[in-house]
Design an enzyme around this catalytic site. Structure first.
Site: not given
Ligand SMILES: NC(=O)c1ccc[n+]([C@@H]2O[C@H](COP(=O)([O-])OP(=O)(O)OC[C@H]3O[C@@H](n4cnc5c(N)ncnc54)[C@H](OP(=O)(O)O)[C@@H]3O)[C@@H](O)[C@H]2O)c1
Length: 331
Positions: A19, A108, A110-112, A139, A143, A186, A285
C-alpha cells in the site's frame, strides 16, 4: 468527468509494504486526491465502519492492499484469523465500494492462489485446477474469493453501473517497508538481517536451511506499484485482450527466477559479507520452483525495471537507515 489526476483514490492498507508503494507511485505520477486511513482510524473488518467511510468519502477508485499477511508459521498457527480477516476486509471493501459508486477497484492477491503442483511458470489459467498448498490454504481461499467477488460484481453490475473491478497476483515481493522480524519474515528480509548481523559480529559462516537449489522469483515492490497503476490505467478493451469475464486476474512477476543459493550470494555481496555460506540439506526445501508467467501483462506493455542486485541495495539501505533510527517494523 474529473481529470484522472483529480480522481479521489482510496488506498486501503497504505501503511503496509504494498500500500505504501502504491501511494508513493500515485504521488509520483501527480495524483493529488488520495485518501487513506490507519487501522486505528478504520478497522476494515468492521462492516458498519467501512460503510460509513465509503458513504462519507465517496472515492472514485480503490486500491485494496489491506490484508492479513504472514509466513508459514503465522498461517499454520492462526488459520482462522487468516480466513476470517481477509474475507471480512475484502467483502466489506469491495461491496461498500460498489454501494457507494466506486467505478474502478484493484484487488491484490498472491501467487498462493495457484495449485501446489501447478505447471511452471504458473499462468493465470492454472487457477482452480488442483489442490492448494495446505499450509496457507485458508489465506489462498480468501484470495480466490476476492478475485471471484470482483469478477461476479463485474458480471452482474459491470454494464449497468459501469464498474470495472480488477485483480493482480504478485510474485514474492521485497523492498521498502518490508518486515524484518527475526522469526516471521520472508526469505529476502530474513537473509538481509542474518547476513548483516553476521557481518557486524564477524561470523565466519552463515548457514541457510535447505540445499540452496529451489528456485524463486522476486519483484521489487515499487515495480509492483507501477504495475498496479498501469493495470488501473488500461482501457476496458485493453484489459479484455488478455482476460475473460471468469478469468479476470493478471500475474505480476519479475520474469525470471533465481536459486536460493544465487539469492544468498547476491545478498552477501550487497551487504559486504565475506564469510562462508553453507547450506543445511537436512532441512526442508519446499517446492523446487515457484515462478509466475507474466506474459499477459507483458503483452500489454508492462515489464519490471529494478533488477535483483539494485533492488537488494535499496532494501539494504533502508534496513540500515531504519535500524539506525530505531524505526524498524517488528511485525
Ligand atoms: N509481501 C509480499 O511478498 C506479497 C506478495 C504477493 C502478494 N502480496 C499481497 O499484497 C497485499 C499487501 O501485502 P503487504 O505485504 O503490503 O502486507 P502488509 O505490509 O502486512 O500490509 C497490510 C496492510 O493491511 C492493513 N490491514 C490489515 N488488516 C486490516 C484491518 N482489519 N483494517 C485495516 N487495515 C488492515 C495492515 O495494517 P497494520 O499496519 O495496522 O497492520 C497493513 O497496513 C496483500 O493482499 C498480499 O497478499 C504481498
Amino acid at each position: 468527468m474529473l481529470s484522472d489526476l483529480k480522481q479521489k483514490i482510496y488506498v486501503a492498507g497504505h501503511k503496509g509494504m504494498v500500500g505504501s508503494a502504491i501511494l508513493r507511485e500515485l504521488e509520483r505520477k501527480g495524483y493529488t486526491n488520495l485518501v487513506y486511513r490507519t487501522r486505528d482510524e478504520l478497522d476494515l473488518t468492521n462492516q458498519a465502519a467501512v460503510q460509513h467511510f465509503f458513504e462519507t468519502e465517496k472515492p472514485d477508485q480503490v486500491y485494496l492492499a489491506a490484508a492479513k499477511v504472514g509466513g508459514i508459521y503465522a498461517n499454520n498457527t492462526y488459520p482462522a484469523d487468516f480466513v476470517y480477516d481477509n474475507l471480512m476486509v475484502q467483502n466489506n471493501v469491495i461491496h461498500q465500494a460498489f454501494m457507494s459508486g466506486v467505478k474502478k477497484l484493484l484487488f491484490l492477491g498472491s501467487s498462493c492462489i495457484y495449485p501446489k503442483l501447478a505447471p511452471q511458470p504458473m499462468a493465470e489459467d492454472a487457477l482452480l485446477t488442483g489442490k492448494l498448498e495446505p499450509t496457507n490454504e485458508p489465506y489462498a481461499i480468501a484470495k480466490i474469493a476476492g478475485i471471484k467477488m470482483c469478477e461476479s460484481y463485474n458480471r452482474q453490475y459491470g454494464e449497468l453501473h459501469d464498474i470495472d473491478y480488477r485483480s493482480v497476483m504478485p510474485t514474492n515481493l521485497y523492498g521498502l517497508g518490508d518486515n524484518y522480524h527475526p522469526e516471521n519474515s520472508h526469505v529476502i528480509p530474513a537473509l538481509i538481517r542474518r547476513f548483516h548481523e553476521a557481518k557486524v559480529n564477524r561470523a565466519s559462516e552463515v548457514i541457510i536451511w535447505g540445499t540452496g537449489t529451489p528456485r524463486r522469483e522476486f519483484l521489487y515492490v515499487d515495480d509492483l506499484a507501477k504495475a498496479c497503476v498501469f493495470v488501473m490505467g488500461l482501457s476496458k478493451t485493453q484489459y479484455a485482450q488478455v482476460t475473460s469475464p471468469m478469468q479476470s486476474h493478471l500475474n505480476v512477476g519479475f520474469g525470471h527466477d533465481v536459486t536460493i543459493a544465487q539469492l544468498a550470494t547476491a545478498i552477501a555481496k550487497v551487504i559486504g559479507y565475506t564469510g562462508t555460506i553453507k547450506f543445511d540439506a537436512a532441512k526442508p526445501d519446499g517446492a523446487p520452483r515457484k515462478w509466475m508467467s507474466s506474459e499477459r501483462l507483458q503483452q500489454l506493455g508492462w515489464s519490471a525495471h529494478v533488477d535483483l542486485e539494485e533492488g537488494l541495495q535499496y532494501a539494504y539501505d533502508e534496513f540500515c537507515k531504519t535500524r539506525s533510527e530505531g524505526t524498524m517494523s517488528a511485525r
